[in-house]
Design a protein around this motif. Structure first.
Motif, PDB file in Angstrom:
ATOM      1  N   CYS A 113      10.001  32.017  22.256  1.00 45.35           N
ATOM      2  CA  CYS A 113       9.614  32.837  23.413  1.00 45.35           C
ATOM      3  C   CYS A 113      10.697  33.838  23.814  1.00 45.35           C
ATOM      4  CB  CYS A 113       9.299  31.950  24.606  1.00 45.35           C
ATOM      5  SG  CYS A 113       8.165  30.627  24.210  1.00 45.35           S
ATOM      6  N   THR A 154      -1.289  24.026  28.455  1.00 48.51           N
ATOM      7  CA  THR A 154      -0.337  25.138  28.661  1.00 48.51           C
ATOM      8  C   THR A 154      -0.577  26.270  27.663  1.00 48.51           C
ATOM      9  OG1 THR A 154       1.416  24.304  27.196  1.00 48.51           O
ATOM     10  CG2 THR A 154       1.397  23.460  29.453  1.00 48.51           C
ATOM     11  N   VAL A 198       6.002  19.657  19.307  1.00 49.50           N
ATOM     12  CA  VAL A 198       6.749  19.730  20.561  1.00 49.50           C
ATOM     13  C   VAL A 198       7.287  18.363  20.946  1.00 49.50           C
ATOM     14  CG1 VAL A 198       6.681  20.588  22.932  1.00 49.50           C
ATOM     15  CG2 VAL A 198       4.908  21.293  21.338  1.00 49.50           C
ATOM     16  N   SER A 203      12.030  19.417  25.444  1.00 53.80           N
ATOM     17  CA  SER A 203      11.904  20.872  25.607  1.00 53.80           C
ATOM     18  C   SER A 203      12.237  21.283  27.041  1.00 53.80           C
ATOM     19  CB  SER A 203      10.500  21.344  25.212  1.00 53.80           C
ATOM     20  OG  SER A 203       9.534  21.024  26.187  1.00 53.80           O
ATOM     21  N   HIS A 235      11.271  32.521  32.454  1.00 54.23           N
ATOM     22  CA  HIS A 235      10.251  32.246  31.444  1.00 54.23           C
ATOM     23  C   HIS A 235       9.330  31.168  32.017  1.00 54.23           C
ATOM     24  CE1 HIS A 235       8.132  31.253  27.893  1.00 54.23           C
ATOM     25  NE2 HIS A 235       8.720  30.077  27.714  1.00 54.23           N
ATOM     26  N   PHE A 238       4.746  27.113  31.779  1.00 55.05           N
ATOM     27  CA  PHE A 238       3.791  26.747  32.830  1.00 55.05           C
ATOM     28  C   PHE A 238       4.600  26.978  34.103  1.00 55.05           C
ATOM     29  CE2 PHE A 238       5.856  23.098  31.002  1.00 55.05           C
ATOM     30  CZ  PHE A 238       6.362  22.382  32.075  1.00 55.05           C
ATOM     31  N   LYS A 244      11.136  24.219  38.422  1.00 53.96           N
ATOM     32  CA  LYS A 244      12.172  23.237  38.033  1.00 53.96           C
ATOM     33  C   LYS A 244      13.484  23.958  37.715  1.00 53.96           C
ATOM     34  CE  LYS A 244       8.977  19.850  35.940  1.00 53.96           C
ATOM     35  NZ  LYS A 244       9.259  18.589  36.639  1.00 53.96           N
ATOM     36  N   SER A 306      12.558  28.297  22.677  1.00 54.32           N
ATOM     37  CA  SER A 306      12.899  26.985  22.111  1.00 54.32           C
ATOM     38  C   SER A 306      13.646  27.138  20.798  1.00 54.32           C
ATOM     39  CB  SER A 306      11.626  26.175  21.865  1.00 54.32           C
ATOM     40  OG  SER A 306      11.056  25.802  23.080  1.00 54.32           O
TER      41      SER A 306
HETATM   42  N1  CAA Z   1      -1.475  15.199  40.666  1.00 51.71           N
HETATM   43  C1  CAA Z   1      -0.379  16.002  40.774  1.00 51.71           C
HETATM   44  N2  CAA Z   1       0.619  15.999  39.834  1.00 51.71           N
HETATM   45  C2  CAA Z   1       0.475  15.189  38.771  1.00 51.71           C
HETATM   46  C3  CAA Z   1      -0.638  14.331  38.620  1.00 51.71           C
HETATM   47  C4  CAA Z   1      -1.644  14.361  39.633  1.00 51.71           C
HETATM   48  N3  CAA Z   1      -2.746  13.596  39.542  1.00 51.71           N
HETATM   49  N4  CAA Z   1      -0.484  13.646  37.456  1.00 51.71           N
HETATM   50  C5  CAA Z   1       0.691  14.060  36.907  1.00 51.71           C
HETATM   51  N5  CAA Z   1       1.265  14.980  37.702  1.00 51.71           N
HETATM   52  C6  CAA Z   1       2.523  15.718  37.472  1.00 51.71           C
HETATM   53  C7  CAA Z   1       3.642  14.869  36.932  1.00 51.71           C
HETATM   54  O1  CAA Z   1       4.302  14.163  37.956  1.00 51.71           O
HETATM   55  C8  CAA Z   1       4.506  15.939  36.285  1.00 51.71           C
HETATM   56  O2  CAA Z   1       5.225  16.641  37.243  1.00 51.71           O
HETATM   57  P1  CAA Z   1       6.839  16.503  37.308  1.00 51.71           P
HETATM   58  O3  CAA Z   1       7.338  16.896  35.954  1.00 51.71           O
HETATM   59  O4  CAA Z   1       7.232  17.479  38.356  1.00 51.71           O
HETATM   60  O5  CAA Z   1       7.097  15.071  37.633  1.00 51.71           O
HETATM   61  C9  CAA Z   1       3.491  16.940  35.745  1.00 51.71           C
HETATM   62  O6  CAA Z   1       2.265  16.668  36.431  1.00 51.71           O
HETATM   63  C10 CAA Z   1       3.233  16.824  34.262  1.00 51.71           C
HETATM   64  O7  CAA Z   1       2.917  15.493  34.004  1.00 51.71           O
HETATM   65  P2  CAA Z   1       3.437  14.769  32.696  1.00 51.71           P
HETATM   66  O8  CAA Z   1       4.921  14.889  32.607  1.00 51.71           O
HETATM   67  O9  CAA Z   1       2.846  13.411  32.612  1.00 51.71           O
HETATM   68  O10 CAA Z   1       2.723  15.719  31.609  1.00 51.71           O
HETATM   69  P3  CAA Z   1       2.578  15.568  30.084  1.00 51.71           P
HETATM   70  O11 CAA Z   1       3.471  14.544  29.516  1.00 51.71           O
HETATM   71  O12 CAA Z   1       1.128  15.414  29.809  1.00 51.71           O
HETATM   72  O13 CAA Z   1       3.049  16.994  29.533  1.00 51.71           O
HETATM   73  C11 CAA Z   1       4.534  18.789  29.080  1.00 51.71           C
HETATM   74  C12 CAA Z   1       3.927  17.895  30.162  1.00 51.71           C
HETATM   75  C13 CAA Z   1       5.500  17.972  28.222  1.00 51.71           C
HETATM   76  C14 CAA Z   1       5.244  19.946  29.716  1.00 51.71           C
HETATM   77  C15 CAA Z   1       3.405  19.317  28.155  1.00 51.71           C
HETATM   78  O14 CAA Z   1       2.534  20.140  28.894  1.00 51.71           O
HETATM   79  C16 CAA Z   1       3.914  20.101  26.951  1.00 51.71           C
HETATM   80  O15 CAA Z   1       4.245  19.544  25.914  1.00 51.71           O
HETATM   81  N6  CAA Z   1       3.933  21.451  27.072  1.00 51.71           N
HETATM   82  C17 CAA Z   1       4.405  22.318  25.985  1.00 51.71           C
HETATM   83  C18 CAA Z   1       5.914  22.374  25.896  1.00 51.71           C
HETATM   84  C19 CAA Z   1       6.521  23.173  27.031  1.00 51.71           C
HETATM   85  O16 CAA Z   1       5.912  24.064  27.598  1.00 51.71           O
HETATM   86  N7  CAA Z   1       7.784  22.886  27.341  1.00 51.71           N
HETATM   87  C20 CAA Z   1       8.505  23.655  28.364  1.00 51.71           C
HETATM   88  C21 CAA Z   1       9.913  23.993  27.964  1.00 51.71           C
HETATM   89  S1  CAA Z   1       9.927  24.711  26.313  1.00 51.71           S
HETATM   90  C22 CAA Z   1       9.616  26.379  26.562  1.00 51.71           C
HETATM   91  O17 CAA Z   1       9.694  26.871  27.647  1.00 51.71           O
HETATM   92  C23 CAA Z   1       9.216  27.209  25.370  1.00 51.71           C
HETATM   93  C24 CAA Z   1       7.765  27.423  25.392  1.00 51.71           C
HETATM   94  O18 CAA Z   1       7.298  28.390  25.965  1.00 51.71           O
HETATM   95  C25 CAA Z   1       6.898  26.465  24.709  1.00 51.71           C
END
Ligand code: CAA
Length: 384
Positions: A113, A154, A198, A203, A235, A238, A244, A306
């Motif tokens: 990215c 995402t 991923v 990440s 960036h 999401f 954060k 990344s």
């Molecule tokens: N109501 C409100 N919030 C809720 C909820 C509910 N019912 N259930 C869960 N949540 C919250 C969780 O508490 C969490 O928030 P916090 O992190 O603030 O605690 C959030 O929702 C996400 O929940 P999980 O951690 O359980 O989510 P997940 O494990 O399913 O996946 C992720 C999250 C790892 C980011 C996933 O979406 C992913 O793999 N995304 C792609 C990788 C990515 O974007 N990484 C970011 C950095 S890398 C980068 O920036 C490069 C790039 O562009 C890819």
């Protein structure tokens, strides 16, 4: 002519379809609040079969250059994670589609990215040497994760085209960058895979570490307090990730940083999803299009790709910038998307072609540029 160099103008484009995350949540039996509040996302763009990074880039770039018929574009930098060929730059397809002349340097940049920012920085160097010329930097990507994976909500797609020049009308980029590179396997996409692998938690940690590392490098080189920055553009894989990072920067600097410093930069990305290289520049567009007058204000950009590379740099919003913007066109671009249901989205995802055997693609969109298919292993496009 002043010594200022920066972003003279920009235009954004996205894909034809949109999937509300409520539909994904219902299909997966997940509380939709996890997407809306947990990830900070509401909808994501889904490309039609006749769209790709080249067609979105061409749409954005042609709109941009239509406003500058007397442009002096001498270099095209196409930044993407979603290249369409292992050898030929997506920029060369773009160059032909938008009718640029032959005497232009055209390349593709890749580093997840981050590559759009690499493009901007290279463009600044070019203009410092040749102040009468301009560089077209286009960041265009389709974030396409595996079905039923944690990254699926995402996804997204979009392109931002920017004209880099001396005496810019929008944002003058200030000298000095904070840089950070670390070899991390947080997100990657092997040559034979159309979806990334991923390590989700890693990440997020790598993103934060690189963000703070680039900030530290910046402040070691230029005297700048965190309170000297009026708005931060992060960036946004999401939008919750930007929150954060903002909170981590506040903790790191020991200064309370309010949400209002990032809030307006997230309005488009909530509706768009991740657009990888274009994500931070959609954030810039949203910030500049917002009602707040930012004349003379300093923007701080946190770019992350990344793998991992990060860069922090700053820019000052120029007087009269509002007169050069077309906010209505960006809003229309998002609202004009055709909403689809979950089965339609899933069928589109499954139908994605990963091989280069010959095939034709029927017209779907009314977009000005279309991908028409592969013949003799060559990709073909059409101008409407
Ligand atoms: N109501 C409100 N919030 C809720 C909820 C509910 N019912 N259930 C869960 N949540 C919250 C969780 O508490 C969490 O928030 P916090 O992190 O603030 O605690 C959030 O929702 C996400 O929940 P999980 O951690 O359980 O989510 P997940 O494990 O399913 O996946 C992720 C999250 C790892 C980011 C996933 O979406 C992913 O793999 N995304 C792609 C990788 C990515 O974007 N990484 C970011 C950095 S890398 C980068 O920036 C490069 C790039 O562009 C890819």
């Amino acid at each position: 002519m002043s010594n200022n160099i920066g972003i003279h103008d920009l235009e954004a484009a996205t894909a034809h379809y949109v999937l509300p995350l409520d539909a994904l949540a219902e299909a997966h039996g997940i509380d939709p609040a996890k997407f809306h509040r947990g990830l900070g996302q509401d909808r994501f763009s889904v490309p039609a079969p006749d769209e790709d990074v080249v067609t979105m880039a061409a749409t954005a770039a042609s709109r941009l250059l239509a406003r500058h018929p007397e442009h002096h574009v001498r270099m095209v930098i196409f930044a993407t994670e979603t290249g369409v060929d292992q050898s030929k730059s997506a920029g060369v397809f773009l160059h032909g589609l938008i009718g640029l002349g032959p005497h232009v340097r055209t390349v593709e940049y890749k580093q997840a990215c981050y590559a759009g920012t690499a493009g901007i920085q290279a463009a600044l160097g070019h203009i410092a040497r040749y102040p009468d010329e301009q560089v077209l930097v286009v960041a265009s990507d389709i974030a396409r994760y595996a079905l039923d994976s944690s990254g699926e909500p995402t996804q997204g797609a979009g392109a931002v085209a920017m004209l880099i020049s001396a005496d810019p009308a929008l944002v003058a980029i200030e000298p000095q960058s904070g840089l950070y590179t670390a070899d991390v396997n947080d997100f990657w996409r092997p040559n034979d895979s159309s979806t990334p692998f991923v390590e989700g938690k890693l990440s997020m940690d790598a993103y934060i570490e690189a963000t703070l590392g680039s900030w530290d490098d910046f402040t070691a080189r230029r005297e700048l307090k965190v309170t000297d920055v009026d708005r931060f553009i992060h960036h946004q894989p999401f939008t919750k990730m930007a929150r954060k990072a903002h909170a981590a920067l506040a903790a790191h600097t020991g200064v309370e940083l309010g949400d209002e410093l990032i809030e307006e930069s997230m309005t488009y990305n909530r509706q768009l999803g991740n657009a990888y290289t274009a994500s931070m520049y959609f954030g810039l567009a949203a910030q500049l299009h917002a009602d707040t007058d930012l004349t003379g204000k300093r923007l701080g950009f946190f770019s992350y790709g990344s793998g991992a590379v990060a860069e922090f740099f700053t820019g000052v919003v120029q007087e009269g910038y509002r007169a050069h913007l077309d906010a209505a066109a960006a809003v229309e671009e998002l609202s004009a998307r055709e909403e689809i249901d979950y089965p339609t989205y899933r069928a589109l995802h499954e139908a994605h072609r990963t091989v280069s055997d010959d095939y034709d693609v029927e017209p779907v969109t009314q977009a000005p540029f279309r991908f028409t298919g592969v013949k003799d292993r060559v990709r073909h496009y059409a101008v409407r």
